[in-house]
Write an enzyme that holds these catalytic residues in place. Structure first.
Site, short mmCIF file in Angstrom:
data_model
loop_
_atom_site.label_atom_id
_atom_site.label_comp_id
_atom_site.label_asym_id
_atom_site.label_seq_id
_atom_site.Cartn_x
_atom_site.Cartn_y
_atom_site.Cartn_z
N SER A 294 1.13 -2.87 0.98
CA SER A 294 -0.17 -3.31 1.48
C SER A 294 -0.33 -2.90 2.93
CB SER A 294 -0.32 -4.83 1.35
OG SER A 294 0.63 -5.49 2.17
N LYS A 295 -1.49 -3.19 3.50
CA LYS A 295 -1.80 -2.78 4.87
C LYS A 295 -0.82 -3.35 5.89
CE LYS A 295 -6.77 -2.16 4.08
NZ LYS A 295 -8.13 -2.65 4.42
#
Length: 560
Positions: A294-295
């Site tokens: 994820s980010k």
């Protein structure tokens, strides 16, 4: 066999005769249903990548697109791009354009889809609503779908009761047995309704996933599900099934998070008499801590890596190896080699960890494998655009790239590599712990000798002759000082480059000499010419330096 549906020429599908007619308009279905997915082995290979234009193209989506592309190309089939933009609130045309741009940058050219066209369009779900409604009405007529007039409050109450009884939160079936009179009464009142799919109460569904093997579900865990919302918008699973069937998709290769959707989609396939495609569910890409990437783990979109200076061929190579290998130790592949080697049977069903360090290394391998002219153009233009050089091509650019390329993994690294070559951090080096032993090894005597070679013109005369002249001069210089090997080359490197480490010293000094003569370096690049370096050496207070006194500040100002 091929059939035309609803008189629309681009809605061509393949129908399995034994599935279609008996099921299409049957009012009631048997309760115990066992379904096995199967695909026509003679059908042409057609795969699709169907992103939602709600953000940037994630590396996980890019890998899914790549696997579809490689499978299609390896089988002589078609790679279809379809835009799933039914989420009207989040979908934007800007996101769609970004996804298309990223796929094109990766070299994953699609055979059908936006900007290309094809016989099975439109290729945006938002442009296919009339077709979804048409098929929903067919299911309503056949009895496989019914109108549900339950309010949101009623549905929430059902969920609460199911939770209290520790049962799956499935629909109770309140309107599944409603009479025509009850339905007509609600329609007359204008009560909003959804279309619910009638799921058999018993039985199971099994598919033979090309990656995961046999996967099965019990139908009693599902409950009747919505295919059309009360606002007339179709639900994802219904759209996807109708799209894949009417686009004659033979293989659905997608992320494992879509595996649970297969149950609903398979029931819709069977109810409409559509042949089932083969399914292959690819494992998720994991972060180093083995959580979903994820980010918070850093860059995750293709566009970010492009902007960071990564090459498309390196991204393609690395993404292909996340869960796939050809069975050898080889890790370097071109796109054509991947097409030749790819097999869905060699895709691993366990999650693959995204290693940004390895991606950077792989990018360096692809960068250095570029033809010399292409590499020079790429990095030369970079150096000029960032204000390091005044020209993007020529002998200096070519020689600098050949000298520095082993230390460049990203195009952006070339800025640091060239800046390091042009800089002269003599003060920091001589006062560092690593530099102290070199200073104590009579570095001042070597400095005096090299200054004499500079003043006499002997050193610059040797540099004018290139590598042969340099090597001859170094050999004679070493004999004069009675030094050789490390005791000769380390002092020379420090005095001429201002550093303890770096690329080949002879090539570095020759390039620095040429840069000073040809005015190729931009004024703002922080370049210290050889002449300036010798003036700095001339002003050094070696006695103060030996006493660990910071006496180099005045010398450092010469280059400013």
């Amino acid at each position: 066999m091929a059939a035309l549906v609803a008189g629309t020429p681009w809605m061509r599908i393949r129908v399995i005769p034994e599935l279609a007619p008996p099921l299409l308009f049957r009012r009631h279905f048997r309760k115990n249903l066992s379904v096995r997915a199967s695909v026509d082995g003679n059908a042409p290979v057609r795969v699709r990548f169907a992103p939602s234009p709600t953000g940037n193209l994630h590396v996980g989506g890019a890998r899914t697109a790549l696997f579809n592309y490689l499978f299609a190309r390896s089988k002589g089939g078609k790679f279809v791009l379809r835009i799933e933009d039914t989420d009207l609130e989040r979908s934007t045309r800007e996101s769609e354009e970004a996804v298309l741009r990223d796929l094109a940058w990766l070299g994953l050219d699609w055979d059908e889809g936006p900007g290309v066209g094809g016989d099975y369009g439109p290729y945006r779900q938002s442009e296919r609503n009339s077709m979804y409604k048409q098929y929903a009405e067919k299911l309503l007529e056949s009895g496989q779908v019914y109108r549900c007039f339950c309010s949101n409050e009623e549905l929430e109450k059902m969920k609460e009761i199911a939770e209290l009884k520790k049962l799956p939160p499935v629909y109770s079936g309140k309107w599944a047995t409603a009479t025509d009179e009850e339905v007509q009464e609600e329609l007359a009142k204008g009560t909003p309704y959804t279309y619910r799919f009638r799921v058999p109460k018993e039985g199971s569904l099994k598919i033979n996933d090309l990656i995961r093997g046999e996967v099965s579900w019990k139908l009693d865990t599902l409950g009747d599900f919505v295919i059309m919302r009360s606002n007339g918008q179709p639900v994802y699973n219904f759209c996807v099934t109708v799209d894949d069937a009417t686009m004659a998709i033979s293989h659905v290769i997608r992320a494992e998070e879509h595996l649970p959707n297969t149950l609903r989609q398979a029931l819709i396939y069977k109810s409409l008499g559509f042949p089932m495609p083969s399914f292959a569910h690819v494992s998720l890409i994991l972060a180093p801590d083995r959580s979903k990437l994820s980010k918070r783990h850093g860059a995750t979109s293709v566009g970010q890596y492009r902007d960071m200076g990564y090459l498309p061929q390196a991204m393609v190579n690395y993404l292909a190896l996340l869960g796939w290998g050809d069975g050898t130790e080889n890790e370097f592949f071109t796109i054509d080699e991947l097409v030749e080697k790819f097999s869905i049977g060699r895709v691993n069903k366990s999650g693959a960890v995204f290693d940004s360090t390895k991606l950077r290394w792989m990018n360096g391998q692809h960068l250095r494998a570029l033809p010399s002219e292409e590499l020079s153009k790429l990095i030369g233009e970079r150096w000029k655009s960032t204000g390091l050089l005044t020209e993007s091509e020529g002998p200096f650019v070519d020689e600098a790239i050949q000298l520095l390329k082993d230390g460049i993994d990203l195009v952006t690294d070339s800025d640091t590599a060239l800046s390091n070559l042009l800089s002269y951090p003599l003060h920091d080096t001589l006062t560092s712990p690593e530099g102290k032993p070199i200073v104590e090894d009579k570095l001042s005597e070597v400095s005096a000798s090299i200054l004499a070679a500079y003043d006499s013109g002997e050193l610059f005369g040797a540099l004018e002759e290139g590598h042969a002249g340099w090597q001859k001069w170094v050999k004679g210089f070493g004999k004069t000082l009675k030094r050789k090997g490390k005791s000769l080359f380390m002092p020379l490197r420090v005095l001429l480059t201002g550093k303890l480490h770096g690329p080949d010293m002879g090539s570095s000094v020759i390039l620095i000499y040429k840069a000073g003569n040809h005015c190729v370096v931009a004024p703002q690049a922080g370049f210290v010419t050889l002449k300036e370096r010798f003036e700095m050496l001339r002003q050094l207070d070696w006695e103060a330096l030996k006493q660990d006194h910071p006496a180099l500040e005045s010398a450092a100002t010469v280059s400013n």
